[in-house]
Write a protein that holds these residues in place. Structure first.
Motif, PDB file in Angstrom:
ATOM      1  N   UNK A   1       0.884  -1.178   0.134  1.00 52.36           N
ATOM      2  CA  UNK A   1       0.049  -0.222  -0.031  1.00 52.36           C
ATOM      3  C   UNK A   1       0.753   1.353   0.020  1.00 52.36           C
ATOM      4  N   UNK A   2       1.934   1.232   0.902  1.00 51.91           N
ATOM      5  CA  UNK A   2       2.752   2.399   1.003  1.00 51.91           C
ATOM      6  C   UNK A   2       3.488   2.677  -0.497  1.00 51.91           C
ATOM      7  N   UNK A   3       3.897   1.575  -1.453  1.00 53.59           N
ATOM      8  CA  UNK A   3       4.367   1.857  -2.601  1.00 53.59           C
ATOM      9  C   UNK A   3       3.417   2.392  -3.681  1.00 53.59           C
ATOM     10  N   UNK A   4       2.248   2.283  -3.268  1.00 57.72           N
ATOM     11  CA  UNK A   4       1.151   2.770  -4.426  1.00 57.72           C
ATOM     12  C   UNK A   4       1.155   4.283  -3.905  1.00 57.72           C
ATOM     13  N   UNK A   5       1.432   4.799  -3.004  1.00 59.58           N
ATOM     14  CA  UNK A   5       1.326   6.367  -2.555  1.00 59.58           C
ATOM     15  C   UNK A   5       2.192   7.304  -3.159  1.00 59.58           C
ATOM     16  N   UNK A   6       1.888   7.934  -3.899  1.00 57.79           N
ATOM     17  CA  UNK A   6       2.819   8.911  -4.704  1.00 57.79           C
ATOM     18  C   UNK A   6       3.824   9.492  -3.819  1.00 57.79           C
TER      19      UNK A   6
ATOM     20  N   UNK B   1       9.948   8.612  -3.880  1.00 62.99           N
ATOM     21  CA  UNK B   1      11.485   8.908  -3.699  1.00 62.99           C
ATOM     22  C   UNK B   1      12.191   7.935  -2.643  1.00 62.99           C
ATOM     23  N   UNK B   2      11.201   7.140  -1.674  1.00 64.22           N
ATOM     24  CA  UNK B   2      11.727   6.302  -0.880  1.00 64.22           C
ATOM     25  C   UNK B   2      11.990   4.934  -1.628  1.00 64.22           C
ATOM     26  N   UNK B   3      13.194   4.406  -1.148  1.00 64.40           N
ATOM     27  CA  UNK B   3      13.673   3.062  -1.392  1.00 64.40           C
ATOM     28  C   UNK B   3      12.941   1.936  -0.731  1.00 64.40           C
TER      29      UNK B   3
ATOM     30  N   UNK C   1      12.794  10.182   5.725  1.00 66.82           N
ATOM     31  CA  UNK C   1      11.640  10.135   6.542  1.00 66.82           C
ATOM     32  C   UNK C   1      11.801  11.341   7.450  1.00 66.82           C
ATOM     33  N   UNK C   2      12.973  11.490   8.057  1.00 66.56           N
ATOM     34  CA  UNK C   2      12.940  12.506   9.162  1.00 66.56           C
ATOM     35  C   UNK C   2      12.796  13.934   8.104  1.00 66.56           C
ATOM     36  N   UNK C   3      13.441  14.265   7.120  1.00 68.84           N
ATOM     37  CA  UNK C   3      13.097  15.393   6.430  1.00 68.84           C
ATOM     38  C   UNK C   3      11.720  15.626   6.229  1.00 68.84           C
TER      39      UNK C   3
END
Length: 130
Positions: free
Chosen positions: A7-12, A16-18, A117-119
């Motif tokens: 589900x996270x991979x489907x969220x635009x 930018x996250x690996x 994630x912090x940024x």
């Protein structure tokens, strides 16, 4: 609930996250289904949890007045954790939700483990808090 990583991979917002960073976020949270009209966070309370919305919509309210509506890919509750402050708003589900629930400790662990994630959370905090 569908796999949180998928589900996270489907969220635009997470483009930018690996894959490793997405998997780290999914492992750090607990997948939860929340009914409509449920209060997830209460204004002026300690920052002990945060949520990442996978599906559904919430209303963010300050002093009972809606100030925002958020949906998939948005986080709630993290700003107070990052800023070490009391909650600045309440959050109520408008629809049934699928979310990842994070403790304050798991948010802080993610902040250390994933600079991107912090940024993202620090940027959200700057935008949301006065």
């Amino acid at each position: 609930m569908p796999d949180a990583t998928g589900r996270l991979q489907q969220i635009s917002r997470f483009d930018d996250l690996t894959d490793a960073e997405i998997a780290l976020i999914a492992r750090a949270g607990t997948a939860v289904n929340v009914p409509a009209d449920w209060s997830l966070i209460w204004e002026k309370t300690p920052a002990d949890k945060a949520y990442l919305i996978l599906d559904g919509e919430v209303s963010v309210r300050r002093e009972g007045v809606e100030i925002a509506r958020l949906g998939p890919g948005d986080t709630v509750g993290e700003s107070a954790i990052v800023a070490h402050r009391l909650r600045s708003a309440s959050v109520v589900s408008l629809t049934p939700l699928q979310v990842l629930h994070f403790t304050a400790e798991s948010v802080n662990d993610l902040l250390k483990a994933s600079p991107r994630f912090r940024e993202a959370l620090e940027q959200t905090t700057r935008e949301r808090l006065p």
